[in-house]
Design a protein around this motif. Structure first.
Motif, mmCIF file in Angstrom:
data_model
loop_
_atom_site.group_PDB
_atom_site.id
_atom_site.type_symbol
_atom_site.label_atom_id
_atom_site.label_comp_id
_atom_site.label_asym_id
_atom_site.label_seq_id
_atom_site.Cartn_x
_atom_site.Cartn_y
_atom_site.Cartn_z
ATOM 1 N N GLU A 1 0.815 -1.216 0.000
ATOM 2 C CA GLU A 1 0.000 0.000 0.000
ATOM 3 C C GLU A 1 0.853 1.272 0.000
ATOM 4 O O GLU A 1 0.320 2.377 0.129
ATOM 5 C CB GLU A 1 -0.937 0.003 1.210
ATOM 6 C CG GLU A 1 -1.984 -1.094 1.172
ATOM 7 C CD GLU A 1 -2.933 -0.970 -0.019
ATOM 8 O OE1 GLU A 1 -3.470 0.136 -0.237
ATOM 9 O OE2 GLU A 1 -3.139 -1.971 -0.732
ATOM 10 N N GLY A 2 2.163 1.089 -0.065
ATOM 11 C CA GLY A 2 3.029 2.263 -0.192
ATOM 12 C C GLY A 2 3.454 2.907 1.116
ATOM 13 O O GLY A 2 3.951 4.030 1.123
ATOM 14 N N LEU A 3 3.290 2.177 2.230
ATOM 15 C CA LEU A 3 3.645 2.764 3.519
ATOM 16 C C LEU A 3 5.129 2.613 3.854
ATOM 17 O O LEU A 3 5.617 3.266 4.780
ATOM 18 C CB LEU A 3 2.801 2.132 4.643
ATOM 19 C CG LEU A 3 1.480 2.837 4.969
ATOM 20 C CD1 LEU A 3 0.602 2.907 3.735
ATOM 21 C CD2 LEU A 3 0.755 2.143 6.106
ATOM 22 N N GLU B 1 7.111 3.781 13.858
ATOM 23 C CA GLU B 1 6.427 4.327 15.047
ATOM 24 C C GLU B 1 5.287 5.250 14.643
ATOM 25 O O GLU B 1 4.207 5.225 15.223
ATOM 26 C CB GLU B 1 7.410 5.152 15.882
ATOM 27 C CG GLU B 1 8.160 4.395 16.944
ATOM 28 C CD GLU B 1 9.108 5.324 17.706
ATOM 29 O OE1 GLU B 1 9.379 6.435 17.219
ATOM 30 O OE2 GLU B 1 9.584 4.914 18.789
ATOM 31 N N VAL B 2 5.563 6.103 13.639
ATOM 32 C CA VAL B 2 4.536 7.029 13.172
ATOM 33 C C VAL B 2 3.368 6.268 12.560
ATOM 34 O O VAL B 2 2.199 6.569 12.809
ATOM 35 C CB VAL B 2 5.115 8.025 12.153
ATOM 36 C CG1 VAL B 2 4.018 8.855 11.513
ATOM 37 C CG2 VAL B 2 6.130 8.936 12.830
ATOM 38 N N ILE B 3 3.687 5.251 11.759
ATOM 39 C CA ILE B 3 2.640 4.442 11.134
ATOM 40 C C ILE B 3 1.759 3.796 12.192
ATOM 41 O O ILE B 3 0.530 3.853 12.127
ATOM 42 C CB ILE B 3 3.272 3.374 10.204
ATOM 43 C CG1 ILE B 3 3.871 4.059 8.968
ATOM 44 C CG2 ILE B 3 2.246 2.331 9.793
ATOM 45 C CD1 ILE B 3 4.759 3.164 8.124
ATOM 46 N N VAL B 4 2.389 3.184 13.192
ATOM 47 C CA VAL B 4 1.637 2.529 14.258
ATOM 48 C C VAL B 4 0.782 3.553 15.014
ATOM 49 O O VAL B 4 -0.387 3.294 15.323
ATOM 50 C CB VAL B 4 2.607 1.804 15.221
ATOM 51 C CG1 VAL B 4 1.892 1.390 16.497
ATOM 52 C CG2 VAL B 4 3.240 0.600 14.534
ATOM 53 N N GLY C 1 -0.341 6.522 3.918
ATOM 54 C CA GLY C 1 0.513 6.496 2.737
ATOM 55 C C GLY C 1 0.785 7.900 2.210
ATOM 56 O O GLY C 1 1.920 8.212 1.819
ATOM 57 N N ASN C 2 -0.246 8.734 2.206
ATOM 58 C CA ASN C 2 -0.057 10.131 1.767
ATOM 59 C C ASN C 2 0.972 10.825 2.637
ATOM 60 O O ASN C 2 1.833 11.557 2.141
ATOM 61 C CB ASN C 2 -1.383 10.911 1.861
ATOM 62 C CG ASN C 2 -2.455 10.366 0.949
ATOM 63 O OD1 ASN C 2 -3.632 10.471 1.237
ATOM 64 N ND2 ASN C 2 -2.058 9.744 -0.144
ATOM 65 N N PHE C 3 0.877 10.600 3.942
ATOM 66 C CA PHE C 3 1.812 11.239 4.869
ATOM 67 C C PHE C 3 3.242 10.761 4.617
ATOM 68 O O PHE C 3 4.177 11.565 4.569
ATOM 69 C CB PHE C 3 1.403 10.958 6.314
ATOM 70 C CG PHE C 3 2.305 11.600 7.312
ATOM 71 C CD1 PHE C 3 2.183 12.946 7.629
ATOM 72 C CD2 PHE C 3 3.310 10.873 7.946
ATOM 73 C CE1 PHE C 3 3.025 13.558 8.550
ATOM 74 C CE2 PHE C 3 4.161 11.474 8.877
ATOM 75 C CZ PHE C 3 4.019 12.816 9.169
ATOM 76 N N ILE C 4 3.395 9.460 4.424
ATOM 77 C CA ILE C 4 4.735 8.913 4.157
ATOM 78 C C ILE C 4 5.286 9.503 2.863
ATOM 79 O O ILE C 4 6.478 9.846 2.786
ATOM 80 C CB ILE C 4 4.699 7.375 4.099
ATOM 81 C CG1 ILE C 4 4.261 6.793 5.452
ATOM 82 C CG2 ILE C 4 6.049 6.808 3.685
ATOM 83 C CD1 ILE C 4 5.233 6.971 6.582
ATOM 84 N N ASP C 5 4.419 9.648 1.870
ATOM 85 C CA ASP C 5 4.856 10.290 0.618
ATOM 86 C C ASP C 5 5.419 11.682 0.895
ATOM 87 O O ASP C 5 6.460 12.062 0.355
ATOM 88 C CB ASP C 5 3.688 10.406 -0.366
ATOM 89 C CG ASP C 5 3.304 9.060 -0.963
ATOM 90 O OD1 ASP C 5 4.112 8.103 -0.837
ATOM 91 O OD2 ASP C 5 2.212 8.953 -1.548
#
Lengths: 161, 161
Positions: free
Chosen positions: B25-27, B50-53, B66-70
């Motif tokens: 999913e692009g994370l 950590e941020v994802i969790v 995913g948008n944030f990671i981008d």
DNA sequence: GCTTGACCTAGAGCTAACTCTAAATTCTAT
DNA sequence: ATAGAATTTAGAGTTAGCTCTAGGTCAAGC
């Protein structure tokens, strides 16, 4: 006084589809029908509906809510079971709120991380010299500010220079 | 130092399936691969994880994470966007916690309702005389006890006689 | 050298909780 | 009396977030 499914849906801010789905899943055995087969909700039914909405918000799966409603329809023999059910989900919810508080704390520290990067014009200020890796001391710095009495929420606000 | 997907899964208490799904999913665009194509997580990757969790726990959908990671991968030009993203979800989470507090309050009043019914041996003590409908004064009575300084949590405890 | 287990991908399968469709019926307002 | 809105059912469709399977590759210990 009785209410149609549409009126109940409006009042609870739930779609009629959802109410019918709940009925299908056994959550609304207390609802009467008129001669034509249409649902007629009574004033007292809102006591049940409030509980259903509450348990939903607490994250209890529909099937388990159905179990609870079944207990309610059975009578005084299930009072202890119903108490235990609520006590269990009270405990679950308390744990969940504690987890969410940690999540909120983390979100605030990251907000501060970006606020300070923004003010510096670059995220590099948080990196170990010559790398693209975040310096663990940055988090420690934030924790120190909090330990010294700063509010985690206020620390992350951009207006807070 | 690098870590396999299984080691990361153990440490985060997430299944390797889920981690691969997040990658799909692009994370996880930041994860390296070894010569054989296996994922090699670096120490710094845990900052992202950590941020994802955290965002997951806050209820943010995978796509938005995913948008944030981008944004994170794009560089300093997106610092403001990243700050705004976190600020928005901080606000959402605060609202959610306020709703959950109301839910918890409701759960405690219903627990008290069943505690008192249990002590009386029947739910009928809460009904309007000659009916099967709950007397609205019962809730008012609970609210009065709280207004007089009782703890809503303690009021519902069975050990609290 | 061989076995065992971890890892890879693509894609199928699963569950919960809705959400909607179709076709028929009933209620409400003029 | 009639048009339009609301309701009914059974059952199909949708979405998110995993979760697993199949068929294969790779790595570590004996």
């Amino acid at each position: 006084m009785t209410y149609s499914i549409g009126q109940v849906a409006d009042r609870l801010d739930i779609s009629p589809y959802t109410l019918r789905y709940y009925d299908k899943e056994g959550l609304l055995p207390f609802v009467d029908r008129n001669a034509a087969g249409r649902r007629r909700f009574k004033d007292n039914d809102f006591n049940f509906l409030e509980v259903i909405v509450c348990l939903k918000e607490a994250g209890v799966p529909v099937k388990q809510i159905g179990n609870f409603i079944d207990l309610c329809m059975t009578g005084d023999a299930t009072l202890q079971d119903r108490y235990d059910f609520l006590a269990e989900h009270e405990a679950n919810l308390e744990q969940k709120m504690a987890r969410l508080q940690h999540t909120l704390d983390f979100l605030r520290w990251k907000k501060w991380y970006y606020k300070t990067a923004l003010q510096a014009g670059t995220e590099r200020i948080h990196y170990l010299p010559g790398t693209n890796q975040v310096d663990p001391a940055v988090h420690a710095e934030f924790e120190q500010l909090v330990a010294d009495g700063a509010s985690p929420k206020a620390l992350g606000e951009l207006s807070f220079k």
